[in-house]
Design an enzyme around this catalytic site. Structure first.
Site, PDB file in Angstrom:
ATOM      1  N   HIS A  46       0.515  -1.604   0.079  1.00 12.56           N
ATOM      2  CA  HIS A  46      -0.237  -0.165  -0.237  1.00 12.56           C
ATOM      3  C   HIS A  46       0.779   1.330   0.160  1.00 12.56           C
ATOM      4  O   HIS A  46       2.032   1.113   0.598  1.00 12.56           O
ATOM      5  CB  HIS A  46      -0.776  -0.280   1.527  1.00 12.56           C
ATOM      6  CG  HIS A  46      -1.348  -0.951   0.745  1.00 12.56           C
ATOM      7  ND1 HIS A  46      -3.684  -0.851   2.110  1.00 12.56           N
ATOM      8  CD2 HIS A  46      -2.264  -1.785   0.521  1.00 12.56           C
ATOM      9  CE1 HIS A  46      -4.022  -2.102   1.742  1.00 12.56           C
ATOM     10  NE2 HIS A  46      -3.500  -2.769   0.410  1.00 12.56           N
ATOM     11  N   GLU A  48       0.831   3.705   2.128  1.00 11.97           N
ATOM     12  CA  GLU A  48       1.037   4.333   3.450  1.00 11.97           C
ATOM     13  C   GLU A  48       2.425   3.140   3.584  1.00 11.97           C
ATOM     14  O   GLU A  48       3.179   3.590   4.097  1.00 11.97           O
ATOM     15  CB  GLU A  48       0.642   4.155   4.300  1.00 11.97           C
ATOM     16  CG  GLU A  48      -0.873   4.598   4.044  1.00 11.97           C
ATOM     17  CD  GLU A  48      -1.687   4.172   3.010  1.00 11.97           C
ATOM     18  OE1 GLU A  48      -2.982   3.959   3.780  1.00 11.97           O
ATOM     19  OE2 GLU A  48      -1.607   2.969   2.592  1.00 11.97           O
ATOM     20  N   CYS A  76      -6.272   1.734   6.117  1.00  8.50           N
ATOM     21  CA  CYS A  76      -6.999   0.739   6.106  1.00  8.50           C
ATOM     22  C   CYS A  76      -6.048   0.565   7.515  1.00  8.50           C
ATOM     23  O   CYS A  76      -5.257   1.110   8.616  1.00  8.50           O
ATOM     24  CB  CYS A  76      -6.309  -0.434   4.947  1.00  8.50           C
ATOM     25  SG  CYS A  76      -4.641  -1.223   5.183  1.00  8.50           S
ATOM     26  N   CYS A  79      -2.245  -0.692   8.372  1.00  6.66           N
ATOM     27  CA  CYS A  79      -1.586   0.586   7.295  1.00  6.66           C
ATOM     28  C   CYS A  79      -1.570   1.724   8.712  1.00  6.66           C
ATOM     29  O   CYS A  79      -0.319   1.843   9.989  1.00  6.66           O
ATOM     30  CB  CYS A  79      -2.357   1.690   6.320  1.00  6.66           C
ATOM     31  SG  CYS A  79      -1.380   1.159   4.839  1.00  6.66           S
TER      32      CYS A  79
END
Length: 159
Positions: A46, A48, A76, A79
């Site tokens: 992701h 992040e 999410c 993260c």
């Protein structure tokens, strides 16, 4: 946030969900990232997570003290948890994520009283622009799937 949106466009260009992020320390971008889960075959890639990893490398420390993470979509659970462990000071995000958002939309990991690190949170920055980009991406993706399905059906009928 505008810089994070530019990274989200890079994700879109690579066929990824358009989420972008930048990590800032002392008013300087020290790391950038965008979603790369599909191209890297990595569910943890992701925006992040990529930014936190690059930030740690840049600072030569897994603690990213006194940094601000800007991301175009509400993080999410994975993260958000990583942000707590990295000890970022502040999170600024764009669009809410009602399906998987872990900063208040679905659940709220960062404000849980049991967490050993509290992060300053600012949500909704350029939310409309971030949300519009995501909606346009998913609309395009649905149209592409529909066209592929129609082409497959046509091939089968011609055989």
């Amino acid at each position: 946030m505008q810089q994070a949106m530019e990274r989200a466009i890079k994700a879109w260009e690579q066929g990824e969900i358009p989420v972008g992020a930048v990590l800032v320390a002392d008013n300087e971008i020290i790391a950038e990232g965008w979603n790369q889960s599909i191209i890297k075959h990595d569910p943890t890639a992701h925006a992040e997570i990529i930014v936190l990893r690059k930030g740690g490398e840049r600072l030569q420390n897994y603690r990213l003290l006194n940094t601000t993470l800007y991301v175009t979509l509400e993080p999410c659970t994975m993260c958000a948890g990583s942000m707590v462990h990295s000890r970022i000071q502040r999170l600024v995000y764009g669009a809410n994520d009602m399906k998987t958002g872990a900063v208040g939309s679905l659940i709220d990991i960062l404000r849980h009283p049991g967490m050993n690190h509290q992060i300053e949170i600012t949500g909704g920055v350029l939310a409309k622009e971030c949300s519009t980009m995501l909606s346009a991406f998913f609309k395009q993706r649905r149209e592409q799937h529909k066209a592929l399905k129609a082409a497959r059906k046509q091939r089968e009928e011609n055989q």
